[in-house]
Enzyme design. Structure first.
Site, mmCIF file in Angstrom:
data_model
loop_
_atom_site.group_PDB
_atom_site.id
_atom_site.type_symbol
_atom_site.label_atom_id
_atom_site.label_comp_id
_atom_site.label_asym_id
_atom_site.label_seq_id
_atom_site.Cartn_x
_atom_site.Cartn_y
_atom_site.Cartn_z
ATOM 1 N N GLY A 159 -8.549 78.417 -27.268
ATOM 2 C CA GLY A 159 -9.394 78.628 -26.080
ATOM 3 C C GLY A 159 -9.752 80.096 -25.977
ATOM 4 O O GLY A 159 -9.880 80.657 -24.883
ATOM 5 N N GLY B 166 -12.958 82.189 -23.863
ATOM 6 C CA GLY B 166 -13.137 82.246 -22.412
ATOM 7 C C GLY B 166 -12.874 83.626 -21.829
ATOM 8 O O GLY B 166 -12.765 84.620 -22.556
ATOM 9 N N ASP C 116 -11.599 78.404 -31.062
ATOM 10 C CA ASP C 116 -12.328 77.800 -29.946
ATOM 11 C C ASP C 116 -13.070 76.571 -30.460
ATOM 12 O O ASP C 116 -13.294 76.421 -31.660
ATOM 13 C CB ASP C 116 -13.322 78.812 -29.334
ATOM 14 C CG ASP C 116 -13.613 78.490 -27.878
ATOM 15 O OD1 ASP C 116 -13.025 79.122 -26.978
ATOM 16 O OD2 ASP C 116 -14.435 77.581 -27.634
ATOM 17 N N ASP D 220 -10.481 72.045 -32.320
ATOM 18 C CA ASP D 220 -10.301 71.218 -31.130
ATOM 19 C C ASP D 220 -8.790 71.105 -30.927
ATOM 20 O O ASP D 220 -8.096 70.430 -31.695
ATOM 21 C CB ASP D 220 -10.945 69.839 -31.368
ATOM 22 C CG ASP D 220 -10.726 68.905 -30.189
ATOM 23 O OD1 ASP D 220 -10.055 69.307 -29.221
ATOM 24 O OD2 ASP D 220 -11.220 67.765 -30.248
ATOM 25 N N TYR E 55 -5.979 70.558 -11.241
ATOM 26 C CA TYR E 55 -5.645 71.783 -11.985
ATOM 27 C C TYR E 55 -4.203 72.191 -11.678
ATOM 28 O O TYR E 55 -3.408 72.481 -12.573
ATOM 29 C CB TYR E 55 -6.637 72.873 -11.558
ATOM 30 C CG TYR E 55 -6.424 74.250 -12.144
ATOM 31 C CD1 TYR E 55 -6.620 74.496 -13.494
ATOM 32 C CD2 TYR E 55 -6.074 75.325 -11.323
ATOM 33 C CE1 TYR E 55 -6.467 75.771 -14.020
ATOM 34 C CE2 TYR E 55 -5.933 76.607 -11.843
ATOM 35 C CZ TYR E 55 -6.127 76.817 -13.194
ATOM 36 O OH TYR E 55 -5.970 78.081 -13.703
ATOM 37 N N LYS F 249 -0.789 72.411 -13.886
ATOM 38 C CA LYS F 249 -0.013 73.660 -14.004
ATOM 39 C C LYS F 249 1.469 73.406 -13.715
ATOM 40 O O LYS F 249 2.341 73.884 -14.447
ATOM 41 C CB LYS F 249 -0.568 74.744 -13.073
ATOM 42 C CG LYS F 249 -1.916 75.312 -13.508
ATOM 43 C CD LYS F 249 -1.869 75.878 -14.919
ATOM 44 C CE LYS F 249 -3.143 76.534 -15.367
ATOM 45 N NZ LYS F 249 -3.189 76.783 -16.822
ATOM 46 N N ILE G 59 -8.303 86.420 -11.856
ATOM 47 C CA ILE G 59 -8.397 87.585 -12.746
ATOM 48 C C ILE G 59 -9.807 88.145 -12.679
ATOM 49 O O ILE G 59 -10.793 87.420 -12.858
ATOM 50 C CB ILE G 59 -8.009 87.217 -14.186
ATOM 51 C CG1 ILE G 59 -6.521 86.834 -14.190
ATOM 52 C CG2 ILE G 59 -8.258 88.382 -15.133
ATOM 53 C CD1 ILE G 59 -5.987 86.444 -15.530
#
Ligand code: AKB
Length: 317
Positions: free
Chosen positions: A8, A11, A34, A53, A142, A146, A172
């Site tokens: 990832g 991002g 990515d 992936d 989400y 987490k 952030i």
């Protein structure tokens, strides 16, 4: 010397974490992966990049094996607001990447860093000085991912000895790559809009407080935690970390001090407003300070100055 795979990597965090890790661990020891071709091409301009992936277990495993990876930094996630649009997809992506990271870390004896978030908390969590160990009943998919991720990472550590560590990131703020689909995104978007058009319409209520962190502190946190002496860690997944807490009104006042012509109004998004309201106003990060020396440097004034300078330069203003 570590051999790191960042998944990832295209991002908001990955775009700055990969070059930071290259500085610390050596240019050739960090690989950015990515799913998207454009992201792979972009990463390829400053680091070794692979198209991957992270939900494809075999391809992910092959990448870990072929590159002798001993640390996986998992940044794959749909963020809080996007997650509410398609909860099943958010669960599939967020949990899929984490489960594959932990399973491969167990097989290849690699360390794992997966950020958790202020999103792990919910309405029933104490909102002020939110303790490290407290009620965690999030109200978003989400957040559910987490909390599950924190528990699973601790399980893999205790059960299989996987060196899994994590922080609960606040919003952030950065000037590299734009965030996308988060509730805290307004605190980045505002700088671009004010510098481009002089006006910003905010989707978050003016008095909604959330924890925030400037990217240089976030990058240091990742390396500092992953390098921390394991014998000093009473917690692992995940540590509260923060540096500042403000509401839109306060941030906009700071921008207006520097750009008096800037104008702001509000068009509150009810989904984002409810999420913001369910998250802490300000976390207590004393465990991170005590256990691995967390000591952030960037408070609101320095952050605003730096953001205006960097984004101004980027936009040619
Ligand atoms: C979001 O707003 O979803 C993220 C986060 C705080 O985890 N930036």
């Amino acid at each position: 010397m570590k051999r790191i795979l960042v998944i990832g990597a295209g991002g908001q965090i990955g775009t700055e974490l990969v070059p930071h890790l290259q500085k610390v661990y050596g240019h050739d020891n960090v690989i950015g992966a990515d799913l998207k071709d454009e992201a792979v091409a972009k990463i390829g301009s400053y680091a070794r990049a692979i198209k991957l992936d992270a939900l494809d277990f075999n391809a992910f495993g092959q990448a870990v094996k072929d590159n002798n990876i001993d640390a996986i930094f998992n940044l794959v996630a749909l963020l809080s607001a996007t997650g509410e649009k398609n909860p099943e997809l958010a669960w599939k992506i967020n949990m899929g990447a984490l489960v594959n990271s932990l399973t491969l870390a167990k097989e290849f004896k690699a360390a794992v860093f997966t950020p958790s978030s202020i999103g792990a908390f919910g309405v029933s969590t104490p909102h002020d000085k939110t303790p490290q160990d407290t009620v965690m009943r999030p109200d978003t998919i989400y957040g559910v991912c987490k909390v599950t991720g924190e528990l699973l990472s601790d399980y893999y550590y205790h059960r299989f000895g996987v060196d899994a560590r994590s922080v609960r990131f606040p919003g952030i703020i950065s000037n590299g790559c734009l965030p996308g689909g988060g509730t805290t995104d307004y605190a980045v978007e505002v700088f671009y809009e004010i510098l481009k058009t002089g006006h910003y319409t905010c989707p978050i209520p003016e008095d909604s407080y959330m924890d925030m962190l400037y990217m240089p502190d976030a990058l240091n946190a990742v390396v500092q935690l992953m390098e921390a002496d394991p014998s000093k860690l009473k917690h692992r997944n995940s540590f509260n970390i923060t540096c500042m807490s403000f509401c839109p009104r306060e941030l906009f006042a700071k921008i207006k001090e520097r750009i008096p012509s800037a104008t702001f109004d509000y068009n509150v998004d009810p989904v984002k407003a409810a999420i913001a309201d369910s998250w802490p106003n300000m976390m207590d990060d004393s465990c991170a300070r005590e256990e691995w020396g967390w000591n952030p440097q960037w408070h609101i004034d320095a952050m605003v100055d730096d953001m205006l300078k960097a984004i101004g330069a980027k936009l040619g203003k």
